[in-house]
Design an enzyme around this catalytic site. Structure first.
Site, PDB file in Angstrom:
ATOM      1  N   SER A 185      -1.852  10.589   8.038  1.00 52.56           N
ATOM      2  CA  SER A 185      -1.359   9.522   7.169  1.00 52.56           C
ATOM      3  C   SER A 185      -0.046   9.943   6.541  1.00 52.56           C
ATOM      4  CB  SER A 185      -2.383   9.195   6.074  1.00 52.56           C
ATOM      5  OG  SER A 185      -1.810   8.327   5.109  1.00 52.56           O
ATOM      6  N   ASP A 205       1.033   0.939  12.918  1.00 50.54           N
ATOM      7  CA  ASP A 205       1.314  -0.384  12.355  1.00 50.54           C
ATOM      8  C   ASP A 205       1.667  -1.413  13.420  1.00 50.54           C
ATOM      9  OD1 ASP A 205       0.821   0.202   9.690  1.00 50.54           O
ATOM     10  OD2 ASP A 205       2.853   0.922   9.343  1.00 50.54           O
ATOM     11  N   GLY A 262       0.814  -1.205   0.000  1.00 56.37           N
ATOM     12  CA  GLY A 262       0.000   0.000   0.000  1.00 56.37           C
ATOM     13  C   GLY A 262       0.846   1.253   0.000  1.00 56.37           C
ATOM     14  N   ARG A 299      -7.940  -4.474  10.881  1.00 56.12           N
ATOM     15  CA  ARG A 299      -7.123  -5.026  11.965  1.00 56.12           C
ATOM     16  C   ARG A 299      -7.817  -4.982  13.317  1.00 56.12           C
ATOM     17  NH1 ARG A 299      -1.201  -2.828   9.810  1.00 56.12           N
ATOM     18  NH2 ARG A 299      -0.889  -4.581   8.382  1.00 56.12           N
TER      19      ARG A 299
END
Length: 759
Positions: A483, A631, A410, A662
Site C-alpha cells: 500500500s 486503481d 482516502g 470493486r
C-alpha cells in the site's frame, strides 16, 4: 408539498407578523383547509392584523385573547418575539387546562435556551408536548401584509427536542413544516444557539454596527452616496426590525459574546498583519475565507465542491452511455491525483514558495488544498492548474478551528494521519459517507507503534481523532500488504520522529512520496524492498509539474484498445515505474500501445501514450503487476470482457476495500450486461466475447455504488454494448476526473448526464 401529512383539525398561530403570517400562507398554498376540515386560527394583540389576515384569506378567524382560541386548537405555534415568550406562555398555561389534552405547542424563536428556560419557569418543567423550533428564514419586511407562502420552501427548520419530548408531538411539528416545503433538522438547544450566534446573530450585529458607525461620520452623505454593491449587500440586514434584534441579542447573550470574542480576535490578527505589512498572513486569511465562502455557497446550492454534496435536486447523478462511437484524437487528461495531493502537503511543509503546475482541480485535491488553508497556509489558486503555496515549514502548521473534511479522498485521509500525528495540536479527520466506511486501522496501528495517540470510530473507521504533542519515534515496519498510502503515511510521520523510520513493502508500490521528498531536498534512502528516512530534516521549496494521471488515462487507453478503428494519443502522462501496471497488462493482452516522447519532469518520468485498436486476448494477470495497476482494474475488467478467452486475476483483495468492493461491484455490473464471470475472494475470472466487431455484450443498468472508477469503466464498456448502459450514482466522478464526460464525448463516445428520474 406534503400537505396531506398535516392532520391537525385546527392550528393556532400566536403572533400574526411576517413569520406567523407566512406560515399561514404556506399552509394555505399547500392546500390545508381547502376541504373545509382544517382551520387556521390566529391570536395577535393588534386587531387590525387579525382583520387583515382574514381579508387575505390566510386565517379563518382570530382574536386578541388567547384562551378562547386555545380551546379549539390541536397545535399551537408561538410566533412572538423572544422576550414576549414568557408572558405568552403564562397566558397559555392558564388556558391549557380547559384545552384538549393532546394539544402540541411549538415556537419559531431564534434563541432556544432562553425560551426553554422561560417554559421551565412557567410550566414548572419542560412539557413533553412542547417542541421548540426555529425556521431559518426571514425578511426585512414585517407584518401579515408581507406574508410569503414561499418563505420556508427549501429552507431549514431546526427542532430542539429533548429526550423527554413526546415523539408523537415531534412528528406532528415535523409534518407542519414539511407541508410548508421546509427541510426539518434536529439538534440540541445549546448547539443551536452556538451555531445561530455565529451564522446569523453576529452578522446582524456587525451590520448594525457598521452602518451606525458610518452614519455618525461627518462625511456620511459622501460615504453612502458612493457606496458600492458590496456595502449594500453586507448592510442590507441592518434594515431588519431593531426591536426584534435587541431581544435576540439579549436572549442569546452568552453565545453572541463568545462569537464576538472570536471575531474580534480575527480582526485583531488582520490589524496586526496590515500594520506590519505581512502580505502572506493577509493572503492566507483572504484566500481561506474566499474558498470557504465558495464551499458555503456550494452547500446552499447543492453544487459540486465536495462529492458529498454533489446531488441533483431530483436525485443522484446518472450517466447514460450509448453504444458505438469511435475513439480518436490527441488529448491530455487531468493531473495525477496522487501527485497533486502530495504537492500541496509537502509544498506546505517546505521553506519558501512552491509553484505547482498541472494541479488536478478535482474534488479530492481541492479538499486537501482547503485543509491546508484551514491550517494557516497561504495558497493562491488553483487557476488553470497553477497553484502557489506560501510554505510554512515542517513546524509552521496551525490548529484548524474544526474537523478537517477530506471528502472522498482516502489518500488524503491516510497521508494526513501521518503528517498530523507529529503536530503539537489535536486534529479530527472526517470525510463523506463513502470514506467513513473505509478501514483506517492500517495506518492508525503502525502510527500508534510510533507513539501517536489516535482514536477511530468502530471498526477502525473514520473519523480519526489525532491527539497532538506526542513524541514520535522511528520504527521498522513490515507492511502486511502492499500500500503506497500506508508507506507514505509512515514516511510523513517519520519526518517528525526521532531516529529512522523504515518501511518494508511486500511488493513494489508507487513511490511518488519518496521522489517528491527528494525533490524538496529531503534524503530518502532505498535498498531492495525497504525505504527509510531520518526525522528532523527540512524541506526546501521547489517547482512541481504534475503529469497527467495514468489512472485517468487508463479509461481512454482501454476505450481505444477495444474499439475497432481507434487511434488515440494521450499526452504528458506520468509513467512512473510503480504505476505502469495498466500499460504492461494491456500490452500482454495484445494491445497496440506504444510510449512516445519519453522524458523526466520534476523527478517524475512522463511520456505520450499512443494506442490503436488490436484484438485482445485473455491472460493470467501476473501477480507482480497487481500493485502497479490496483486503481486501474475496473477499466482492465472491461478490456477483459472484450478479449478472446478468460482473464484471471488473483491476489487483489485490496480491491475489496476501495471506495466500494470493486471486485463485487464489477462482477455484478458485468453480469448485468451478460458477461460471464466468476468471483473469488482475492480476484475474478472474466470470460471475454472475443468478437472483433459488433457488440460484445448487452446494455443494462448499473449501480456504481458511488465509486467513480466503476462509473467510468462502464461508460467505456458502452462502446461495445448492443444497447445503452445507464450508470447510477455517478456524482463522485468529479472527485478524480473533472470534465470526464466532456472529454469522453470529445474523443468519440456518446455520454449524457442527468438525474436518476431523467435516465
Amino acid at each position: 408539498m406534503a400537505a396531506g401529512k398535516v392532520t391537525e383539525s385546527r392550528i393556532l398561530i400566536v403572533g400574526l407578523g411576517l413569520i406567523g403570517g407566512s406560515l399561514a400562507a404556506a399552509l394555505r398554498a399547500a392546500g390545508y383547509g381547502a376541504d373545509g376540515e382544517g382551520e387556521i386560527l390566529a391570536c395577535d394583540p393588534d386587531e387590525r392584523e387579525i382583520e387583515r389576515g382574514i381579508e387575505m384569506g390566510l386565517i379563518d378567524r382570530g382574536g386578541t385573547r388567547l384562551a378562547p382560541l386555545v380551546e379549539d386548537a390541536g397545535l399551537v405555534v408561538l410566533a412572538v418575539p423572544v422576550l414576549a415568550m414568557e408572558s405568552v406562555m403564562t397566558e397559555l398555561a392558564e388556558a391549557l387546562p380547559q384545552a384538549a389534552s393532546d394539544v402540541v405547542i411549538t415556537d419559531v424563536g431564534s434563541t432556544k435556551a432562553a425560551i426553554r428556560d422561560a417554559a421551565v419557569g412557567v410550566f414548572g418543567g419542560l412539557p413533553a408536548n412542547l417542541v421548540l423550533g426555529h425556521p431559518i428564514a426571514g425578511s426585512e419586511k414585517s407584518g401579515v401584509a408581507a406574508a410569503n407562502p414561499e418563505l420556508y420552501v427549501r429552507h431549514k427548520v431546526i427542532l430542539t427536542p429533548t429526550v423527554d419530548t413526546d415523539p408523537v408531538a415531534v412528528a406532528r411539528v415535523q409534518a407542519l413544516w414539511a407541508a410548508c416545503g421546509a427541510e426539518v433538522l434536529e439538534m440540541t438547544v445549546e448547539r443551536h444557539d452556538q451555531v445561530l450566534a455565529r451564522t446569523s446573530h453576529l452578522p446582524h450585529l456587525l451590520a448594525f454596527s457598521l452602518v451606525d458607525t458610518l452614519a455618525r461620520q461627518d462625511e456620511r452623505l459622501e460615504i453612502f452616496r458612493y457606496a458600492a454593491g458590496g456595502f449594500r449587500d453586507f448592510t442590507r440586514i441592518a434594515g431588519s426590525d431593531p426591536v426584534m434584534w435587541r431581544d435576540i441579542f439579549l436572549a442569546n447573550r452568552e453565545a453572541v459574546l463568545a462569537s464576538l470574542d472570536d471575531f474580534e480576535a480575527g480582526v485583531a490578527r488582520l490589524r496586526r498583519a496590515v500594520a506590519h505589512g505581512d502580505g502572506d498572513d493577509l493572503l492566507a486569511t483572504f484566500d481561506r475565507a474566499s474558498h470557504a465562502r465558495h464551499y458555503f455557497e456550494s452547500l446552499l446550492n447543492q453544487t459540486s465542491y465536495q462529492a458529498e454534496y454533489q446531488m441533483q435536486q431530483q436525485g443522484k447523478l446518472t450517466f447514460r452511455a450509448s453504444p458505438g462511437g469511435r475513439v480518436a484524437g490527441r488529448i491530455r487528461v487531468p493531473g495525477d491525483k496522487s501527485i497533486s495531493h502530495r504537492s500541496i502537503m509537502l509544498g506546505a511543509l517546505a521553506e519558501g514558495i512552491t509553484e505547482i503546475t498541472g494541479f488536478l482541480e478535482g474534488e479530492d485535491s481541492l479538499a486537501t488544498l482547503q485543509a491546508f488553508r484551514e491550517m494557516g497556509v497561504a495558497i493562491e489558486g488553483p487557476h488553470q492548474g497553477r497553484v502557489t503555496v506560501h510554505s510554512v515549514g515542517l513546524h509552521g502548521l496551525k490548529a484548524p478551528s474544526g474537523p478537517l473534511y477530506v471528502g472522498n479522498a482516502g489518500t488524503a485521509m491516510r497521508l494526513f494521519a501521518g503528517l498530523l500525528a507529529g503536530q503539537a495540536f489535536d486534529t479530527e479527520l472526517t470525510g463523506d459517507a463513502s470514506l467513513t466506511k473505509r478501514p483506517m486501522g492500517r495506518v492508525a496501528d503502525p502510527l500508534r507503534l510510533m507513539g501517536a495517540e489516535i482514536d477511530t470510530a468502530e471498526g477502525g473507521r473514520p473519523p480519526l481523532h489525532l491527539h497532538g504533542g506526542k513524541a514520535l519515534r522511528g520504527i521498522t515496519y513490515d507492511m502486511p500488504m502492499a500500500s503506497a498510502q500506508v508507506k507514505s503515511c509512515l514516511l510523513l510521520a517519520g519526518l517528525y520522529a526521532e531516529g529512522e523510520t523504515r518501511v518494508r513493502e511486500p511488493a513494489p508500490t508507487r513511490d511518488h512520496t519518496e521522489r517528491m521528498l527528494q525533490g524538496f531536498g529531503y534524503e530518502v534512502q532505498r535498498q531492495g524492498d525497504t525505504c527509510w528516512l531520518r526525522g528532523g530534516g527540512r524541506l526546501t521549496a521547489a517547482p512541481i509539474d504534475v503529469p497527467a494521471d495514468i489512472s485517468s488515462a487508463a479509461f481512454f487507453l482501454v476505450a481505444a484498445a477495444i474499439t475497432p478503428g481507434a487511434d488515440l494519443v494521450l499526452e504528458h502522462v506520468g509513467i512512473n515505474p510503480t504505476r505502469i501496471g495498466v500499460i504492461n497488462i494491456l500490452q500482454q493482452m495484445g494491445a497496440d500501445l506504444r510510449l512516445e516522447n519519453e522524458r523526466e519532469v520534476g523527478g517524475e518520468p512522463v511520456g505520450d501514450l499512443h494506442v490503436r485498436y488490436a484484438p485482445l486476448r485473455g491472460i493470467d494477470i501476473p501477480v507482480d503487476q497487481v500493485p502497479l495497476a490496483i486503481d486501474e482494474f475496473p477499466a482492465l475488467f472491461v478490456a477483459a470482457a472484450n478479449a478472446t478467452g478468460t482473464t484471471r486475476l488473483r491476489e487483489a483483495a485490496e480491491l475489496r476495500v476501495k471506495e466500494s468492493d470493486r471486485l463485487q461491484a464489477m462482477a455484478d455490473g458485468l453480469a448485468a450486461l451478460g458477461v460471464d464471470n466468476r468471483l473469488h475472494p482475492d480476484g475474478i475470472d472474466i470470460v471475454g466475447s472475443g468478437r472483433s466487431e459488433g457488440a460484445s455484450y448487452a446494455g443494462g443498468r448499473i449501480d456504481s455504488l458511488g465509486d467513480h472508477r466503476i462509473a467510468m469503466a462502464f461508460v467505456v464498456a458502452s462502446l461495445r454494448a448492443s444497447e445503452a448502459i445507464v450508470i447510477d450514482d455517478c456524482a463522485n466522478v468529479a472527485t478524480s476526473f473533472p470534465g470526464f464526460v466532456e472529454l469522453a464525448n470529445k474523443v468519440g463516445l456518446s455520454v449524457s448526464q442527468g438525474s436518476e428520474e431523467e435516465a
